[in-house]
Design a protein around this motif. Structure first.
Motif, PDB file in Angstrom:
ATOM      1  N   LYS A  21      -3.386  19.348 -36.942  1.00  6.53           N
ATOM      2  CA  LYS A  21      -4.491  18.848 -37.764  1.00  6.53           C
ATOM      3  C   LYS A  21      -5.048  17.588 -37.101  1.00  6.53           C
ATOM      4  O   LYS A  21      -4.437  16.525 -37.167  1.00  6.53           O
ATOM      5  N   PRO A  22      -6.216  17.700 -36.466  1.00 11.86           N
ATOM      6  CA  PRO A  22      -6.758  16.541 -35.744  1.00 11.86           C
ATOM      7  C   PRO A  22      -7.229  15.434 -36.674  1.00 11.86           C
ATOM      8  O   PRO A  22      -7.768  15.694 -37.737  1.00 11.86           O
ATOM      9  N   GLU A  23      -6.991  14.191 -36.231  1.00 12.99           N
ATOM     10  CA  GLU A  23      -7.443  13.025 -36.997  1.00 12.99           C
ATOM     11  C   GLU A  23      -8.517  12.246 -36.247  1.00 12.99           C
ATOM     12  O   GLU A  23      -9.256  11.476 -36.834  1.00 12.99           O
ATOM     13  N   ILE A  24      -8.595  12.469 -34.928  1.00 15.40           N
ATOM     14  CA  ILE A  24      -9.586  11.789 -34.102  1.00 15.40           C
ATOM     15  C   ILE A  24     -10.366  12.842 -33.321  1.00 15.40           C
ATOM     16  O   ILE A  24      -9.772  13.744 -32.724  1.00 15.40           O
ATOM     17  N   GLY A  25     -11.684  12.716 -33.344  1.00 14.13           N
ATOM     18  CA  GLY A  25     -12.541  13.587 -32.551  1.00 14.13           C
ATOM     19  C   GLY A  25     -13.019  12.831 -31.324  1.00 14.13           C
ATOM     20  O   GLY A  25     -13.281  11.628 -31.399  1.00 14.13           O
ATOM     21  N   ILE A  26     -13.074  13.529 -30.196  1.00 19.63           N
ATOM     22  CA  ILE A  26     -13.548  12.921 -28.954  1.00 19.63           C
ATOM     23  C   ILE A  26     -14.535  13.893 -28.315  1.00 19.63           C
ATOM     24  O   ILE A  26     -14.200  15.059 -28.108  1.00 19.63           O
ATOM     25  N   ILE A  27     -15.731  13.410 -28.037  1.00 23.09           N
ATOM     26  CA  ILE A  27     -16.731  14.227 -27.349  1.00 23.09           C
ATOM     27  C   ILE A  27     -16.917  13.625 -25.965  1.00 23.09           C
ATOM     28  O   ILE A  27     -17.319  12.470 -25.834  1.00 23.09           O
ATOM     29  N   LEU A  28     -16.584  14.417 -24.939  1.00 25.45           N
ATOM     30  CA  LEU A  28     -16.661  13.947 -23.559  1.00 25.45           C
ATOM     31  C   LEU A  28     -17.975  14.371 -22.926  1.00 25.45           C
ATOM     32  O   LEU A  28     -18.319  15.546 -22.928  1.00 25.45           O
ATOM     33  N   GLY A  29     -18.681  13.406 -22.374  1.00 20.06           N
ATOM     34  CA  GLY A  29     -19.952  13.680 -21.720  1.00 20.06           C
ATOM     35  C   GLY A  29     -19.779  13.998 -20.248  1.00 20.06           C
ATOM     36  O   GLY A  29     -18.659  14.198 -19.760  1.00 20.06           O
ATOM     37  N   SER A  30     -20.875  13.999 -19.532  1.00 20.27           N
ATOM     38  CA  SER A  30     -20.915  14.359 -18.113  1.00 20.27           C
ATOM     39  C   SER A  30     -19.885  13.593 -17.300  1.00 20.27           C
ATOM     40  O   SER A  30     -19.766  12.377 -17.420  1.00 20.27           O
ATOM     41  N   GLY A  31     -19.158  14.325 -16.480  1.00 19.11           N
ATOM     42  CA  GLY A  31     -18.190  13.735 -15.571  1.00 19.11           C
ATOM     43  C   GLY A  31     -16.870  13.348 -16.193  1.00 19.11           C
ATOM     44  O   GLY A  31     -15.980  12.872 -15.497  1.00 19.11           O
ATOM     45  N   LEU A  32     -16.704  13.542 -17.489  1.00 15.06           N
ATOM     46  CA  LEU A  32     -15.469  13.109 -18.147  1.00 15.06           C
ATOM     47  C   LEU A  32     -14.614  14.252 -18.689  1.00 15.06           C
ATOM     48  O   LEU A  32     -13.572  14.007 -19.294  1.00 15.06           O
ATOM     49  N   SER A  33     -15.037  15.490 -18.479  1.00 20.09           N
ATOM     50  CA  SER A  33     -14.282  16.630 -19.028  1.00 20.09           C
ATOM     51  C   SER A  33     -12.829  16.657 -18.577  1.00 20.09           C
ATOM     52  O   SER A  33     -11.965  17.140 -19.299  1.00 20.09           O
ATOM     53  N   SER A  34     -12.540  16.107 -17.396  1.00 18.10           N
ATOM     54  CA  SER A  34     -11.161  16.136 -16.899  1.00 18.10           C
ATOM     55  C   SER A  34     -10.216  15.300 -17.760  1.00 18.10           C
ATOM     56  O   SER A  34      -9.000  15.497 -17.720  1.00 18.10           O
ATOM     57  N   ILE A  35     -10.756  14.391 -18.557  1.00 24.82           N
ATOM     58  CA  ILE A  35      -9.917  13.607 -19.471  1.00 24.82           C
ATOM     59  C   ILE A  35      -9.176  14.539 -20.427  1.00 24.82           C
ATOM     60  O   ILE A  35      -8.052  14.263 -20.838  1.00 24.82           O
ATOM     61  N   SER A  36      -9.779  15.678 -20.734  1.00 24.50           N
ATOM     62  CA  SER A  36      -9.132  16.624 -21.649  1.00 24.50           C
ATOM     63  C   SER A  36      -7.827  17.174 -21.071  1.00 24.50           C
ATOM     64  O   SER A  36      -6.979  17.680 -21.806  1.00 24.50           O
ATOM     65  N   ASP A  37      -7.637  17.038 -19.753  1.00 21.45           N
ATOM     66  CA  ASP A  37      -6.395  17.497 -19.126  1.00 21.45           C
ATOM     67  C   ASP A  37      -5.200  16.632 -19.506  1.00 21.45           C
ATOM     68  O   ASP A  37      -4.053  17.035 -19.319  1.00 21.45           O
ATOM     69  N   SER A  38      -5.448  15.435 -20.046  1.00 17.21           N
ATOM     70  CA  SER A  38      -4.355  14.543 -20.440  1.00 17.21           C
ATOM     71  C   SER A  38      -3.889  14.778 -21.885  1.00 17.21           C
ATOM     72  O   SER A  38      -2.985  14.095 -22.356  1.00 17.21           O
ATOM     73  N   VAL A  39      -4.492  15.746 -22.568  1.00 17.50           N
ATOM     74  CA  VAL A  39      -4.083  16.074 -23.940  1.00 17.50           C
ATOM     75  C   VAL A  39      -2.794  16.888 -23.863  1.00 17.50           C
ATOM     76  O   VAL A  39      -2.732  17.911 -23.182  1.00 17.50           O
ATOM     77  N   SER A  40      -1.752  16.423 -24.552  1.00 16.04           N
ATOM     78  CA  SER A  40      -0.473  17.143 -24.516  1.00 16.04           C
ATOM     79  C   SER A  40      -0.376  18.137 -25.673  1.00 16.04           C
ATOM     80  O   SER A  40      -1.095  18.021 -26.669  1.00 16.04           O
ATOM     81  N   LEU A 108     -14.427   9.234 -34.763  1.00 15.43           N
ATOM     82  CA  LEU A 108     -15.087   9.976 -33.696  1.00 15.43           C
ATOM     83  C   LEU A 108     -15.431   9.036 -32.542  1.00 15.43           C
ATOM     84  O   LEU A 108     -16.013   7.974 -32.745  1.00 15.43           O
ATOM     85  N   ILE A 109     -15.038   9.452 -31.337  1.00 18.79           N
ATOM     86  CA  ILE A 109     -15.372   8.724 -30.111  1.00 18.79           C
ATOM     87  C   ILE A 109     -16.286   9.631 -29.307  1.00 18.79           C
ATOM     88  O   ILE A 109     -15.941  10.785 -29.036  1.00 18.79           O
ATOM     89  N   ILE A 110     -17.453   9.114 -28.939  1.00 19.29           N
ATOM     90  CA  ILE A 110     -18.412   9.900 -28.167  1.00 19.29           C
ATOM     91  C   ILE A 110     -18.679   9.178 -26.858  1.00 19.29           C
ATOM     92  O   ILE A 110     -18.957   7.976 -26.852  1.00 19.29           O
ATOM     93  N   THR A 111     -18.590   9.899 -25.756  1.00 14.83           N
ATOM     94  CA  THR A 111     -18.937   9.327 -24.457  1.00 14.83           C
ATOM     95  C   THR A 111     -20.214   9.992 -23.967  1.00 14.83           C
ATOM     96  O   THR A 111     -20.532  11.107 -24.358  1.00 14.83           O
ATOM     97  N   SER A 112     -20.914   9.283 -23.109  1.00 14.68           N
ATOM     98  CA  SER A 112     -22.169   9.820 -22.625  1.00 14.68           C
ATOM     99  C   SER A 112     -22.580   9.094 -21.348  1.00 14.68           C
ATOM    100  O   SER A 112     -22.326   7.898 -21.199  1.00 14.68           O
ATOM    101  N   ALA A 113     -23.197   9.808 -20.453  1.00 15.79           N
ATOM    102  CA  ALA A 113     -23.802   9.199 -19.270  1.00 15.79           C
ATOM    103  C   ALA A 113     -25.306   9.166 -19.522  1.00 15.79           C
ATOM    104  O   ALA A 113     -25.940  10.204 -19.616  1.00 15.79           O
ATOM    105  N   VAL A 114     -25.847   7.966 -19.692  1.00 12.25           N
ATOM    106  CA  VAL A 114     -27.264   7.833 -20.042  1.00 12.25           C
ATOM    107  C   VAL A 114     -27.912   6.727 -19.220  1.00 12.25           C
ATOM    108  O   VAL A 114     -27.233   5.891 -18.625  1.00 12.25           O
ATOM    109  N   GLY A 115     -29.209   6.696 -19.239  1.00 11.69           N
ATOM    110  CA  GLY A 115     -29.965   5.640 -18.592  1.00 11.69           C
ATOM    111  C   GLY A 115     -30.102   4.455 -19.533  1.00 11.69           C
ATOM    112  O   GLY A 115     -29.659   4.501 -20.680  1.00 11.69           O
TER     113      GLY A 115
END
Length: 187
Positions: A21-40, A108-115
């Motif tokens: 049951k998730p308690e924290i949401g994380i949305i990974l933007g461009s170039g950060l999808s590999s962070i999901s590999d650290s989820v155990s 919720l944590i949202i990451t993004s690559a923006v100008g």
């Protein structure tokens, strides 16, 4: 089919895949999808398999949900995201966030690559968002079904929690990561 019925179908599908049951949401933007590999203890589900989820078409986005744990916290991670500029409706773009809430996510944590328009900011600067301005001409809260998950007119003065911003600043300082604060301008 109404929003709540869709959310129930998506939730049922995910609950069959994992009991987490998730308690924290994380949305990974461009170039950060590999962070999901650290989820155990993770379960990976392609967007395309989740009922009523829309597929991302952006290059470099894995397009999968990863549910598991990070530092003892249960998380729902989107490795990639959906964008309005891809031609998706705001209902499609916001559906994953509504699903997270339906699953019990509270933060919720949202990451993004923006100008940036602020000339003090440089490419690669990390900016903690303190507020936003929606200048897109559309609002994801429009429509009667949005009320089913909360108030029609939610209090927008507390969307960006000072406590979470201060925690992020404290962690960045400890890790010697320079960061700035800014207002996200969506247009």
């Amino acid at each position: 089919m109404g929003l709540v019925e869709k959310l129930n179908r998506s939730k049922k599908f995910i609950v069959k895949k994992t009991g987490i049951k998730p308690e924290i949401g994380i949305i990974l933007g461009s170039g950060l999808s590999s962070i999901s590999d650290s989820v155990s203890n993770s379960v990976r589900i392609p967007f395309s398999q989740i009922p009523h989820f829309t597929k991302s078409t952006v290059e470099g986005h894995k397009g999968e949900v990863v549910i598991g744990s990070v530092s003892g916290k249960n998380v729902f991670v989107m490795a990639g995201r959906l964008h309005f500029y891809e031609g998706h409706t705001l209902n499609d773009v916001t559906y994953p966030v509504r699903l997270m809430k339906h699953l019990g996510v509270k933060k919720l944590i949202i990451t993004s690559a923006v100008g940036a328009v602020n000339k003090k900011l440089k490419p690669s600067d990390i900016v903690l968002i303190t507020d936003h301005i929606n200048f897109m001409g559309e609002n994801p809260l429009v429509g009667c079904e949005g009320v089913l998950q909360g108030s029609r007119f939610p209090d927008m003065s507390t969307v960006y929690k000072d406590e979470l911003i201060k925690n992020a600043e404290k962690c960045a300082k400890k890790l010697k990561i320079k960061n700035q604060k800014g207002v996200y301008f969506a247009f």
